[in-house]
Design a protein around this motif. Structure first.
Motif, PDB file in Angstrom:
ATOM      1  N   PHE A 204     -13.707   9.194 -28.024  1.00 48.84           N
ATOM      2  CA  PHE A 204     -14.951   9.128 -28.501  1.00 48.84           C
ATOM      3  C   PHE A 204     -14.934   8.964 -30.210  1.00 48.84           C
ATOM      4  CE2 PHE A 204     -19.817  10.294 -28.835  1.00 48.84           C
ATOM      5  CZ  PHE A 204     -19.817   8.886 -29.466  1.00 48.84           C
ATOM      6  N   ALA A 205     -14.664  10.530 -31.118  1.00 47.97           N
ATOM      7  CA  ALA A 205     -14.316  10.347 -32.236  1.00 47.97           C
ATOM      8  C   ALA A 205     -13.093   9.051 -32.397  1.00 47.97           C
ATOM      9  CB  ALA A 205     -14.332  11.469 -32.615  1.00 47.97           C
ATOM     10  N   ALA A 206     -11.740   8.732 -32.597  1.00 46.13           N
ATOM     11  CA  ALA A 206     -10.697   8.303 -32.285  1.00 46.13           C
ATOM     12  C   ALA A 206     -11.765   6.944 -32.733  1.00 46.13           C
ATOM     13  CB  ALA A 206      -9.669   8.092 -32.048  1.00 46.13           C
TER      14      ALA A 206
ATOM     15  N   LEU B 232     -15.164  11.698 -42.360  1.00 43.17           N
ATOM     16  CA  LEU B 232     -15.870  12.705 -41.780  1.00 43.17           C
ATOM     17  C   LEU B 232     -17.045  12.471 -40.360  1.00 43.17           C
ATOM     18  CD1 LEU B 232     -15.494  14.776 -44.842  1.00 43.17           C
ATOM     19  CD2 LEU B 232     -14.243  15.185 -42.299  1.00 43.17           C
ATOM     20  N   GLN B 233     -18.011  11.506 -40.968  1.00 46.47           N
ATOM     21  CA  GLN B 233     -18.597  11.472 -40.168  1.00 46.47           C
ATOM     22  C   GLN B 233     -18.491  10.927 -39.048  1.00 46.47           C
ATOM     23  OE1 GLN B 233     -21.173   7.175 -42.205  1.00 46.47           O
ATOM     24  NE2 GLN B 233     -22.932   8.379 -40.773  1.00 46.47           N
ATOM     25  N   TRP B 234     -17.402  10.378 -38.493  1.00 48.04           N
ATOM     26  CA  TRP B 234     -16.592  10.027 -37.270  1.00 48.04           C
ATOM     27  C   TRP B 234     -16.029  11.544 -36.792  1.00 48.04           C
ATOM     28  CZ3 TRP B 234     -19.545   6.909 -34.179  1.00 48.04           C
ATOM     29  CH2 TRP B 234     -20.374   5.834 -34.998  1.00 48.04           C
ATOM     30  N   VAL B 235     -15.779  12.291 -37.111  1.00 45.28           N
ATOM     31  CA  VAL B 235     -15.255  13.072 -36.826  1.00 45.28           C
ATOM     32  C   VAL B 235     -16.064  14.542 -36.478  1.00 45.28           C
ATOM     33  CG1 VAL B 235     -13.999  15.223 -37.465  1.00 45.28           C
ATOM     34  CG2 VAL B 235     -13.121  12.963 -37.759  1.00 45.28           C
TER      35      VAL B 235
ATOM     36  N   VAL C 142     -23.628   0.744 -33.204  1.00 45.58           N
ATOM     37  CA  VAL C 142     -23.424   0.008 -32.626  1.00 45.58           C
ATOM     38  C   VAL C 142     -21.868   0.437 -32.020  1.00 45.58           C
ATOM     39  CG1 VAL C 142     -23.109  -1.790 -32.907  1.00 45.58           C
ATOM     40  CG2 VAL C 142     -25.291  -1.797 -32.953  1.00 45.58           C
ATOM     41  N   ILE C 143     -21.465   0.942 -33.619  1.00 43.83           N
ATOM     42  CA  ILE C 143     -20.367   1.861 -33.345  1.00 43.83           C
ATOM     43  C   ILE C 143     -20.089   3.087 -32.311  1.00 43.83           C
ATOM     44  CG2 ILE C 143     -18.485   2.859 -34.757  1.00 43.83           C
ATOM     45  CD1 ILE C 143     -19.580   1.479 -37.207  1.00 43.83           C
ATOM     46  N   MET C 144     -21.264   3.278 -32.250  1.00 47.60           N
ATOM     47  CA  MET C 144     -21.053   4.561 -31.702  1.00 47.60           C
ATOM     48  C   MET C 144     -21.314   4.088 -29.972  1.00 47.60           C
ATOM     49  SD  MET C 144     -21.212   8.458 -31.980  1.00 47.60           S
ATOM     50  CE  MET C 144     -22.129   8.114 -33.584  1.00 47.60           C
ATOM     51  N   LEU C 145     -22.037   3.719 -29.602  1.00 50.18           N
ATOM     52  CA  LEU C 145     -21.772   2.467 -28.857  1.00 50.18           C
ATOM     53  C   LEU C 145     -20.773   2.199 -27.996  1.00 50.18           C
ATOM     54  CD1 LEU C 145     -25.555   0.909 -27.770  1.00 50.18           C
ATOM     55  CD2 LEU C 145     -25.032   2.819 -27.169  1.00 50.18           C
ATOM     56  N   ILE C 146     -20.248   0.972 -29.067  1.00 49.63           N
ATOM     57  CA  ILE C 146     -18.492   0.537 -28.809  1.00 49.63           C
ATOM     58  C   ILE C 146     -17.745   1.738 -28.389  1.00 49.63           C
ATOM     59  CG2 ILE C 146     -16.802  -0.795 -29.202  1.00 49.63           C
ATOM     60  CD1 ILE C 146     -18.867  -2.177 -31.284  1.00 49.63           C
ATOM     61  N   ALA C 147     -17.567   2.501 -28.817  1.00 50.76           N
ATOM     62  CA  ALA C 147     -17.374   3.881 -28.486  1.00 50.76           C
ATOM     63  C   ALA C 147     -17.318   4.793 -27.782  1.00 50.76           C
ATOM     64  CB  ALA C 147     -16.988   4.781 -30.661  1.00 50.76           C
ATOM     65  N   TYR C 148     -18.553   5.164 -26.977  1.00 58.52           N
ATOM     66  CA  TYR C 148     -18.964   5.158 -25.938  1.00 58.52           C
ATOM     67  C   TYR C 148     -18.274   4.477 -24.736  1.00 58.52           C
ATOM     68  CZ  TYR C 148     -21.954   7.599 -22.346  1.00 58.52           C
ATOM     69  OH  TYR C 148     -21.453   8.554 -20.879  1.00 58.52           O
ATOM     70  N   TRP C 149     -18.849   3.309 -24.552  1.00 59.47           N
ATOM     71  CA  TRP C 149     -18.253   2.470 -23.943  1.00 59.47           C
ATOM     72  C   TRP C 149     -16.573   1.841 -23.535  1.00 59.47           C
ATOM     73  CZ3 TRP C 149     -22.899  -2.038 -26.024  1.00 59.47           C
ATOM     74  CH2 TRP C 149     -23.480  -1.185 -24.967  1.00 59.47           C
ATOM     75  N   THR C 150     -16.543   2.362 -24.462  1.00 62.77           N
ATOM     76  CA  THR C 150     -14.732   2.698 -24.805  1.00 62.77           C
ATOM     77  C   THR C 150     -13.557   3.543 -23.572  1.00 62.77           C
ATOM     78  OG1 THR C 150     -14.350   1.346 -26.756  1.00 62.77           O
ATOM     79  CG2 THR C 150     -12.789   2.163 -26.406  1.00 62.77           C
ATOM     80  N   VAL C 151     -15.121   4.240 -24.559  1.00 64.73           N
ATOM     81  CA  VAL C 151     -14.231   5.512 -23.718  1.00 64.73           C
ATOM     82  C   VAL C 151     -14.759   5.311 -22.325  1.00 64.73           C
ATOM     83  CG1 VAL C 151     -14.978   8.251 -23.007  1.00 64.73           C
ATOM     84  CG2 VAL C 151     -14.279   7.668 -25.247  1.00 64.73           C
ATOM     85  N   GLY C 152     -15.837   4.756 -21.841  1.00 67.83           N
ATOM     86  CA  GLY C 152     -16.380   5.512 -19.919  1.00 67.83           C
ATOM     87  C   GLY C 152     -15.626   4.136 -20.079  1.00 67.83           C
ATOM     88  N   LEU C 153     -14.896   3.061 -20.801  1.00 67.41           N
ATOM     89  CA  LEU C 153     -13.809   1.756 -19.779  1.00 67.41           C
ATOM     90  C   LEU C 153     -12.354   3.049 -18.952  1.00 67.41           C
ATOM     91  CD1 LEU C 153     -14.403  -1.461 -21.984  1.00 67.41           C
ATOM     92  CD2 LEU C 153     -14.779  -0.853 -19.453  1.00 67.41           C
ATOM     93  N   VAL C 154     -12.100   3.138 -20.303  1.00 67.14           N
ATOM     94  CA  VAL C 154     -10.749   4.104 -19.730  1.00 67.14           C
ATOM     95  C   VAL C 154     -11.160   4.892 -18.768  1.00 67.14           C
ATOM     96  CG1 VAL C 154      -8.784   6.102 -20.680  1.00 67.14           C
ATOM     97  CG2 VAL C 154     -10.052   3.652 -22.010  1.00 67.14           C
ATOM     98  N   ALA C 155     -12.299   5.867 -18.525  1.00 68.71           N
ATOM     99  CA  ALA C 155     -12.897   7.054 -17.545  1.00 68.71           C
ATOM    100  C   ALA C 155     -13.077   6.482 -16.135  1.00 68.71           C
ATOM    101  CB  ALA C 155     -13.677   7.601 -18.250  1.00 68.71           C
ATOM    102  N   CYS C 156     -13.799   4.789 -16.229  1.00 70.73           N
ATOM    103  CA  CYS C 156     -14.368   4.226 -15.450  1.00 70.73           C
ATOM    104  C   CYS C 156     -15.284   4.979 -15.036  1.00 70.73           C
ATOM    105  CB  CYS C 156     -12.885   4.308 -13.658  1.00 70.73           C
ATOM    106  SG  CYS C 156     -11.577   3.510 -14.508  1.00 70.73           S
ATOM    107  N   ASN C 157     -16.172   5.738 -15.416  1.00 67.63           N
ATOM    108  CA  ASN C 157     -16.689   6.452 -15.348  1.00 67.63           C
ATOM    109  C   ASN C 157     -18.263   6.255 -16.716  1.00 67.63           C
ATOM    110  OD1 ASN C 157     -19.165   8.075 -14.920  1.00 67.63           O
ATOM    111  ND2 ASN C 157     -17.394  10.064 -14.495  1.00 67.63           N
ATOM    112  N   ARG C 158     -18.929   5.521 -16.921  1.00 71.11           N
ATOM    113  CA  ARG C 158     -20.421   5.597 -17.907  1.00 71.11           C
ATOM    114  C   ARG C 158     -20.841   6.766 -18.376  1.00 71.11           C
ATOM    115  NH1 ARG C 158     -26.055   2.463 -15.912  1.00 71.11           N
ATOM    116  NH2 ARG C 158     -26.382   2.851 -17.038  1.00 71.11           N
TER     117      ARG C 158
END
Length: 157
Positions: free
Chosen positions: A91-93, A135-138, A61-77
């Motif tokens: 994404f990692a941050a 480290l898991q998220w890095v 779930v965290i990974m999807l939230i991070a993915y969608w966050t980048v997608g929103l900022v990039a305006c590109n999913r």
């Protein structure tokens, strides 16, 4: 026969690939860090599996939230198809920030009943969070991007 094109379509979605690879990579990580959490090495077999499975689902779930966050900022999913260093870093941050919040709440006993680190867990000074969850998220987000991109592009052949 009608089901196969639908499955093929779903398997090419970036979110599908992100969640699949997030689960595949996070599950072994959760088991490998069992000795770093108090009481986990002595837990009953199925209790430990349940705990690691729940943690892995949360990581997904965290990974999807991070993915969608980048997608929103990039305006590109579909950003995973042409990932830049900045997008992978974001994404990692995002995962790191969410993890710090969850770990701090959990260690304080305010998240899912909480958990404690064992004496083997190195704790990052200043933030009081275990090194392994950070480290898991890095380490894992760049791998998720790599595997997802490869799978999506390969599935078009």
């Amino acid at each position: 026969m009608r089901l196969l094109p639908e499955i093929d379509h779903i398997s090419r979605l970036p979110e599908f690939n992100v969640i699949v690879f997030a689960l595949l990579l996070n599950y072994p990580w959760e088991f490998l860090q069992v000795p770093l959490f108090a009481d986990m090495p002595q837990a009953a077999h199925w209790d430990a599996i349940r705990t690691c499975t729940r943690a892995t689902l949360g990581d997904g779930v965290i990974m999807l939230i991070a993915y969608w966050t980048v997608g929103l900022v990039a305006c590109n999913r579909w950003w995973v198809l042409a990932p830049s260093a900045a997008r992978i870093l974001m994404f990692a941050a995002t995962g790191v920030v969410i993890t710090i919040a969850i770990e701090r709440l959990a260690v304080a006993g305010l998240w899912l009943g909480g958990w404690r680190y064992s004496s083997l867990m190195p704790v990052v000074p200043g933030i009081g969070v275990g090194l392994s969850p950070l480290l898991q998220w890095v380490v894992l987000p760049p791998l998720v991007v790599w595997f997802s991109r490869r799978q999506i592009l390969g599935s078009g052949r």
